[in-house]
Design a protein around this motif. Structure first.
Motif, PDB file in Angstrom:
ATOM      1  N   GLU A 165       0.850  -1.199   0.000  1.00 36.26           N
ATOM      2  CA  GLU A 165       0.000   0.000   0.000  1.00 36.26           C
ATOM      3  C   GLU A 165       0.884   1.248   0.000  1.00 36.26           C
ATOM      4  O   GLU A 165       1.698   1.427   0.904  1.00 36.26           O
ATOM      5  CB  GLU A 165      -0.906   0.019   1.232  1.00 36.26           C
ATOM      6  N   PRO A 166       0.722   2.133  -0.994  1.00 35.57           N
ATOM      7  CA  PRO A 166       1.561   3.330  -1.065  1.00 35.57           C
ATOM      8  C   PRO A 166       1.315   4.283   0.105  1.00 35.57           C
ATOM      9  O   PRO A 166       0.205   4.363   0.630  1.00 35.57           O
ATOM     10  CB  PRO A 166       1.165   3.989  -2.387  1.00 35.57           C
ATOM     11  N   PHE A 167       2.362   4.998   0.479  1.00 35.92           N
ATOM     12  CA  PHE A 167       2.238   6.031   1.500  1.00 35.92           C
ATOM     13  C   PHE A 167       3.183   7.177   1.166  1.00 35.92           C
ATOM     14  O   PHE A 167       4.151   7.006   0.426  1.00 35.92           O
ATOM     15  CB  PHE A 167       2.533   5.495   2.912  1.00 35.92           C
ATOM     16  N   THR A 168       2.890   8.335   1.727  1.00 35.28           N
ATOM     17  CA  THR A 168       3.796   9.480   1.720  1.00 35.28           C
ATOM     18  C   THR A 168       3.827  10.017   3.136  1.00 35.28           C
ATOM     19  O   THR A 168       2.858   9.857   3.892  1.00 35.28           O
ATOM     20  CB  THR A 168       3.362  10.592   0.748  1.00 35.28           C
ATOM     21  N   ALA A 169       4.924  10.638   3.489  1.00 39.19           N
ATOM     22  CA  ALA A 169       5.037  11.209   4.833  1.00 39.19           C
ATOM     23  C   ALA A 169       5.806  12.524   4.770  1.00 39.19           C
ATOM     24  O   ALA A 169       6.753  12.674   4.000  1.00 39.19           O
ATOM     25  CB  ALA A 169       5.753  10.238   5.771  1.00 39.19           C
TER      26      ALA A 169
END
Length: 127
Positions: free
Chosen positions: A92-96
């Motif tokens: 599952e893609p994420f950005t932070a």
């Protein structure tokens, strides 16, 4: 070299290891008892973090740090940085976008991270 530039160079190299998804290289920047505290699951240890990288459960495709402050107290340093990253957790893609506080200790002439704390940059999320 002044501390801010010294630690910027260090965390830039650490970011390269993280984007390479190389658990051994990532681990070379941290003490054996390194603790990472993040908003997703609280404190975790070095072994836990490196194992999810090695398994491929956690991958990073981008990682950048901007060192805002670095304070050295003998063989201990505290570094405040703005960090951004992108990757995937179990597919599952994420950005932070985070404020990163790191505590480094000098061992055998090298700086190693012993504690990291990640705080979400809520102001960026509101933009």
């Amino acid at each position: 070299m002044d501390p801010k530039n010294e630690f910027q160079a260090l965390v830039d190299k650490w970011a390269v290891a993280i984007v390479a998804n190389d658990a051994d290289a990532i681990g070379s920047f941290a003490t054996l008892d390194w603790i990472l505290t993040g908003p997703e699951g609280g404190p975790g240890n070095r072994e836990q973090f490196l194992s999810v990288v090695a398994s491929g459960d956690l991958t990073h495709s981008e990682m950048a740090f901007e060192v805002l402050e670095a304070r050295v107290f003998g063989d201990v340093a505290v570094v405040l940085a703005h960090g951004t990253n992108r990757g995937a957790w179990r597919g599952e893609p994420f950005t932070a976008d985070e404020w990163v506080t790191e505590v480094f200790i000098r061992e055998a002439g090298a700086w190693l991270c012993t504690m990291s704390a990640l705080t979400p940059n809520y102001a960026a999320a509101a933009d």
